[in-house]
Enzyme design. Sequence first.
Site, PDB file in Angstrom:
ATOM      1  CG  ASP A  96      -0.261  -0.074   2.538  1.00 46.92           C
ATOM      2  OD1 ASP A  96       0.751  -0.799   2.641  1.00 46.92           O
ATOM      3  OD2 ASP A  96      -0.718   0.593   3.482  1.00 46.92           O
ATOM      4  CD  GLU A 161       4.116   0.887   6.709  1.00 45.07           C
ATOM      5  OE1 GLU A 161       4.962   1.290   7.543  1.00 45.07           O
ATOM      6  OE2 GLU A 161       3.620   1.641   5.843  1.00 45.07           O
TER       7      GLU A 161
END
Length: 406
Positions: A96, A161
Amino acid sequence: MSEAIKTYMNSKRGEMIELQKKLTCVKALAPENGGDGESEKAAVLYDWLKENGFKNLEVFNAPDSRVTSGVRPSIVATIPGSDANLPVIWIMAHMDVVPTGELSMWETNPWECVEKDGRLYGRGVEDNQQGLLSMTFAAKYLIDKNITPKHTVKLLYVADEECGSAYGCQWLVENTGLFTRSDLVIIPDGGDPEGVTIEIAEKNLMWMKLHVIGKQTHGSRPDTGVNACLAANDLSLRLHGLEKVFNKKDALFEPDYSTFQPTMHMKNVDGINIIPGDEVFYMDCRILPCYSISEVEKAAKKIIADVESEYGVKVEFSLAQHSESPATSSDSPVVKLLSEAIEKAHGQKTKCIGIGGGTVGAELRREGIDCAVWSTLNDMAHQPNEYCIIDNMIKDAVTLSVLFAS
């Protein structure tokens, strides 16, 4: 060995750039950031891995009803080692990315990887695709050269994350049994331009939300109301003053002290002549590991009670986010293994540091698993015109290949 690896990695320069381009154009944003998660990016990456010789692939789907696919996928690629008695080596990078921010500050399209002057520009190219590419091509070297490492190597392409890891590393720890305490985990998601610092500790993270409730009134009649803005301003200063209470220093970190900073402030009233009865603001606190969040919270609540009494307001307190974890020892096997690989590959001596920011390493350290956060980068994370230096990507791939082959 290292010279052969360097020759190989330099020959893969074009392939690395092409994979960066494939990944950058896929917007892997969390729902909190207005996105639809990592599923599309994970599919692109999974297909690439399959096409390039990675045979042992697993996908772990954390349920998330907010995204179209209903899941937040993480991928594990395994290269079996020859000695089952040796600990598993994990390399973890996240898929991400964060939003672009103000588009006018970008000189290129952030969702298109652009090569210029030895750099790749685009959102996510450094954070964390540089580390993702380095670990992938380090493992690809083993595959292409038909090398069986002594340690089993596992690459983890993790979700979520950037927004707290609840659907990523934290979910994997709580639901899969993937990790053991003997595992050695390297996270190529933080470092310095020389690639010599190894992060082994994080400050404890504490984000406080303060909702101050008074009584709204006309600007000319403060006597008929309770000014929540005034109380909130005093409260933020008093909470900032906790830096003088929790005042120990630790040279491992920069800055070497705990910080208590007021940050985001929410909109209150619509007119200058309105005394607000409602104020919401946040404190970003980064606390040395020698202090626990619970003892800081206790001190904060004492200050809140004093402000409530003095100003006649009510203060609602909550933690928007919090995290604390033990440090990895500078003498731990993972730090030694990584340090030796860096010196063997590039002749550089390493040093251990702590950081104020948070990484997924905290999730594992809380489970008693040693982690080392490291990379060669210019720290362009979350900035406009984010870039990755191509030579850094290649250099770190060499380091990890040397480590795998040791």
